[in-house]
Design an enzyme around this catalytic site. Structure first.
Site, PDB file in Angstrom:
ATOM      1  N   THR A  66     102.323   1.237 128.142  1.00 14.26           N
ATOM      2  CA  THR A  66     100.675   1.010 127.981  1.00 14.26           C
ATOM      3  C   THR A  66     100.459   0.116 127.021  1.00 14.26           C
ATOM      4  OG1 THR A  66     100.448   2.999 129.201  1.00 14.26           O
ATOM      5  CG2 THR A  66      98.583   1.999 128.268  1.00 14.26           C
ATOM      6  N   TYR A 154     112.779   8.746 125.877  1.00 10.18           N
ATOM      7  CA  TYR A 154     111.589   8.330 126.674  1.00 10.18           C
ATOM      8  C   TYR A 154     112.382   8.117 128.032  1.00 10.18           C
ATOM      9  CZ  TYR A 154     107.617   5.526 128.307  1.00 10.18           C
ATOM     10  OH  TYR A 154     106.741   4.556 129.132  1.00 10.18           O
ATOM     11  N   LYS A 182     110.089  12.459 126.515  1.00 10.12           N
ATOM     12  CA  LYS A 182     108.829  11.969 127.442  1.00 10.12           C
ATOM     13  C   LYS A 182     109.595  11.664 128.765  1.00 10.12           C
ATOM     14  CE  LYS A 182     105.383   8.738 128.569  1.00 10.12           C
ATOM     15  NZ  LYS A 182     105.146   7.255 128.437  1.00 10.12           N
ATOM     16  N   VAL A 227     101.589  12.530 128.208  1.00  9.19           N
ATOM     17  CA  VAL A 227     101.308  11.127 127.584  1.00  9.19           C
ATOM     18  C   VAL A 227     100.576  10.454 128.402  1.00  9.19           C
ATOM     19  CG1 VAL A 227     102.208   9.189 126.394  1.00  9.19           C
ATOM     20  CG2 VAL A 227     103.606  11.501 126.171  1.00  9.19           C
TER      21      VAL A 227
END
Length: 319
Positions: A66, A154, A182, A227
């Site tokens: 993001t 991640y 994540k 998240v």
């Protein structure tokens, strides 16, 4: 001063990074407000930081998907890290994405993050050249000792084209500086297996979901929070959803998740894959938080798209 034993330092710092050895709650992956190409919107960045902290987040994640990290210069990434740790001032943990196509650049960014006072590094699979699982395992085994921070892995196969397979994570669980995962795969069966792995081999791991509308399902499977990109905009709503889930308050949870599901409509504005980032930046700009300029090669939304996003925000009574 850098330690000669990064993993030992990471163990010590992880006590600052988590409460009860687990990071739990909402950790927004912050957008990167830009004033111009390679120029940070400093005032917007400060407003964004205060907006999410005031909303009750459990941490802040910068230089993720993001945040358009792969599109930012190394100079700007370092500026952003330094500015963030200064503004946050240890009020919440700061997680820094360090992923790069070059091993040494990931290590270099991680050292800058540690020197600036960040609390953890976040590493996804190297992209462009897809790695096999044996190569990926060796990569993490080699890079973890070079990163002087607690390390979150991640899983982002939609963009990197490579999964952290469960057996790979089981092997990597032996690395004590790794403090969690994540998962942005959107595969709830994988997320369930990830939580099962945590319970089997590393009860201290934090397991966070990426796709924000899946927060209730992830919580039911044993996840520690989310998240959530939408928390750049509707911070309190996402925090309310998490708090409702943990308190078993169905009314609070349902009120929040219904708004979160409506908010998802902003991601349908625009026709390119970049619409997720552009819509989030657009929404933040409509609220007067920061600039909506994306990094090259993307373009900001034009007026018709901005009005569609504004209509959704008005419907949610936040504009």
């Amino acid at each position: 001063m850098k330690s000669s034993s990064p993993i030992a330092d990471a163990r010590d710092m992880s006590r600052l990074f988590t409460a009860g050895n687990r990071l739990q709650g909402i950790v927004p992956p912050l957008i990167t407000p830009l004033r111009a190409r390679d120029e940070l919107d400093q005032e917007g960045w400060e407003r964004l930081i205060e907006h999410v902290i005031d909303g009750g987040v459990s941490g802040i994640f910068i230089l993720g998907t993001t945040g358009e990290a792969p599109s930012l210069s190394y100079r700007l990434r370092r500026e952003l890290i330094t500015a963030t740790t200064h503004l946050v001032a240890k009020r919440v943990p700061v997680l820094v994405g360090v992923t790069d196509t070059a091993f040494v650049e990931s290590v270099s960014i991680a050292h800058h993050a540690a020197d600036a006072g960040a609390d953890a590094a976040v590493l996804t699979t190297p992209y462009y050249f897809p790695a096999g699982q044996t190569e990926l395992t060796a990569y993490v085994q080699n890079i973890a000792p070079e990163i002087p921070l607690p390390l979150m892995l991640y899983n982002m196969p939609g963009l990197t084209k490579v999964w952290f397979e469960i057996e790979t994570l089981k092997t990597l669980s032996e690395i004590q500086s790794i403090v969690g995962v994540k998962d942005s795969s959107g595969d709830l069966d994988y997320f369930r297996r990830l939580c099962d792995l945590r319970n089997e081999v590393r009860e201290d791991w934090s397991i966070l979901i990426g796709p924000e509308a899946m927060l209730p399902e992830a919580h039911q499977l044993g996840g520690d929070g989310g998240v959530a990109g939408g928390a750049n905009v509707m911070t309190r709503c996402f925090v309310d959803c998490y708090e409702g889930l943990t308190a078993n308050d169905s009314a609070k949870t349902e009120a929040a998740i219904s708004k979160i599901r409506r908010f998802q409509d902003i991601y349908d504005v625009g026709k390119y894959a970049s619409r997720h980032i552009k819509a989030t930046k657009c929404a933040a700009s409509l609220l007067g938080i920061c600039s909506d300029l994306p990094a090259d090669p993307f373009h900001r939304f034009f007026e018709p798209e901005r009005e569609r996003v504004a209509a959704i925000l008005r419907d949610l009574d936040i504009l």
